[in-house]
Design a protein around this motif. Structure first.
Motif, short mmCIF file in Angstrom:
data_model
loop_
_atom_site.label_atom_id
_atom_site.label_comp_id
_atom_site.label_asym_id
_atom_site.label_seq_id
_atom_site.Cartn_x
_atom_site.Cartn_y
_atom_site.Cartn_z
N TYR A 1 1.18 -13.64 -12.23
CA TYR A 1 0.50 -14.91 -12.49
C TYR A 1 1.05 -15.90 -11.46
N VAL A 2 0.15 -16.57 -10.75
CA VAL A 2 0.59 -17.51 -9.72
C VAL A 2 0.95 -18.84 -10.40
N LYS A 3 2.23 -19.10 -10.47
CA LYS A 3 2.70 -20.36 -11.06
C LYS A 3 2.53 -21.49 -10.06
N ASP A 4 2.96 -21.27 -8.84
CA ASP A 4 2.81 -22.22 -7.73
C ASP A 4 2.54 -21.42 -6.47
N GLY A 5 1.58 -21.88 -5.67
CA GLY A 5 1.33 -21.23 -4.40
C GLY A 5 0.04 -20.44 -4.37
N SER A 6 0.04 -19.38 -3.56
CA SER A 6 -1.17 -18.58 -3.38
C SER A 6 -0.81 -17.21 -2.80
N ALA A 7 -1.76 -16.30 -2.92
CA ALA A 7 -1.58 -14.94 -2.40
C ALA A 7 -2.91 -14.43 -1.88
N ARG A 8 -2.82 -13.41 -1.06
CA ARG A 8 -4.03 -12.73 -0.63
C ARG A 8 -3.81 -11.24 -0.74
N SER A 9 -4.89 -10.53 -1.01
CA SER A 9 -4.87 -9.07 -1.06
C SER A 9 -5.60 -8.56 0.17
N PHE A 10 -5.02 -7.56 0.81
CA PHE A 10 -5.64 -6.99 2.01
C PHE A 10 -5.27 -5.53 2.14
N TYR A 11 -6.06 -4.82 2.92
CA TYR A 11 -5.73 -3.45 3.26
C TYR A 11 -5.83 -3.29 4.77
N ASN A 12 -5.25 -2.23 5.27
CA ASN A 12 -5.26 -1.97 6.70
C ASN A 12 -6.31 -0.93 7.02
N LYS A 13 -7.12 -1.25 8.05
CA LYS A 13 -8.15 -0.31 8.50
C LYS A 13 -8.20 -0.39 10.02
N ASP A 14 -7.99 0.72 10.68
CA ASP A 14 -8.03 0.80 12.14
C ASP A 14 -7.14 -0.28 12.78
N ASN A 15 -5.91 -0.37 12.28
CA ASN A 15 -4.91 -1.32 12.80
C ASN A 15 -5.30 -2.78 12.64
N LYS A 16 -6.20 -3.09 11.72
CA LYS A 16 -6.57 -4.47 11.40
C LYS A 16 -6.38 -4.67 9.91
N ASP A 17 -5.95 -5.87 9.54
CA ASP A 17 -5.91 -6.10 8.09
C ASP A 17 -7.20 -6.76 7.66
N VAL A 18 -7.71 -6.28 6.53
CA VAL A 18 -8.98 -6.74 5.99
C VAL A 18 -8.69 -7.44 4.66
N THR A 19 -8.94 -8.73 4.62
CA THR A 19 -8.68 -9.51 3.40
C THR A 19 -9.78 -9.25 2.38
N GLU B 1 0.83 -1.20 0.00
CA GLU B 1 0.00 0.00 0.00
C GLU B 1 0.87 1.25 0.00
N GLY B 2 0.35 2.30 -0.63
CA GLY B 2 1.06 3.57 -0.70
C GLY B 2 2.04 3.67 -1.87
N LYS B 3 2.24 2.55 -2.58
CA LYS B 3 3.13 2.55 -3.73
C LYS B 3 2.32 2.21 -4.98
N VAL B 4 2.77 2.72 -6.12
CA VAL B 4 2.10 2.41 -7.37
C VAL B 4 2.41 0.96 -7.74
N CYS B 5 1.39 0.22 -8.06
CA CYS B 5 1.54 -1.18 -8.46
C CYS B 5 2.01 -1.22 -9.91
N SER B 6 3.18 -1.75 -10.12
CA SER B 6 3.78 -1.72 -11.46
C SER B 6 3.83 -3.07 -12.15
N HIS B 7 3.23 -4.11 -11.54
CA HIS B 7 3.32 -5.44 -12.14
C HIS B 7 2.00 -6.19 -12.10
N PRO C 1 -1.02 5.48 -6.23
CA PRO C 1 -0.64 4.58 -5.14
C PRO C 1 -1.77 3.63 -4.74
N SER C 2 -1.39 2.43 -4.41
CA SER C 2 -2.34 1.38 -4.04
C SER C 2 -2.81 1.55 -2.61
N TYR C 3 -4.01 1.11 -2.35
CA TYR C 3 -4.53 1.07 -0.99
C TYR C 3 -4.40 -0.33 -0.42
#
Length: 187
Positions: free
Chosen positions: A49-67, A40-46, A88-90
């Motif tokens: 593609y998930v070749k192997d594995g996994s990812a999650r996207s989340f943001y921070n709100k009131d000191n909690k991460d929200v998936t 967060e706060g940076k421009v996403c430049s890429h 910039p990304s949130y």
């Protein structure tokens, strides 16, 4: 490399030339669990593609991460609003386990569109899939009960339940860990 070429399975009309041009411009990276692909706060430049594995996207709100989403093997992920707007990304994108990603930069992708218009069509289809996912998630959150949201996740994305923590799943389903535990106990 064969697994990377699998990313084109959903785009059967792409020429071999376009596929080769794309794959010769991707970078393979391995991330450990908890490593951030985008922050967060940076421009996403890429685009990833998930070749192997996994990812999650989340943001921070009131000191909690929200998936907000999970991405599994064979799927694309990026902070779409930042990637497109160049603002910039949130959100943050993190590896949920040791994962290998193929990534391509925004500028490289635009250059490839100029040389291979069919790649631009494939990108449009990725955007359409992303939009549909967002709309379904909105409906999912607004109109379904907590139990139905969990049952849908079990039916349509069972690997998420295997890979994500209870807290991440509860956050994604917009419920407390206690509510999720009660629902799981009744199923």
């Amino acid at each position: 490399m064969e697994k990377i070429l699998g990313m084109f399975d959903q785009f059967p009309k792409l020429s071999e030339e376009a596929k080769t041009a794309f794959t010769s411009n991707v970078e393979l990276l391995t991330f450990e669990r908890g490593d951030l692909l985008e922050q967060e706060g940076k421009v996403c430049s890429h685009l990833y593609y998930v070749k192997d594995g996994s990812a999650r996207s989340f943001y921070n709100k009131d000191n909690k991460d929200v998936t907000v989403s999970f991405t599994l093997e064979g799927e694309f992920v990026t902070s779409m609003s930042s990637f497109i707007s160049r603002k910039p990304s949130y959100e943050n994108i993190e590896a949920m386990e040791r994962s290998t990603f193929a990534r391509i930069s925004y500028d490289t992708l635009l250059g490839l569109f100029e040389m291979h218009s069919e790649l631009e069509r494939a990108y449009r289809l990725i955007l359409e899939q992303y939009y549909i996912m967002l709309e379904e998630q909105l409906i999912f959150a607004k109109f379904k009960s907590a139990k139905d949201r969990y049952l849908d996740l079990m039916e349509f994305r069972p690997k998420v339940i295997q890979k994500a923590s209870v807290g991440q799943i509860a956050s994604y389903l917009d419920m407390s860990i206690e509510t999720l535990s009660r629902i799981r106990g009744k199923i």
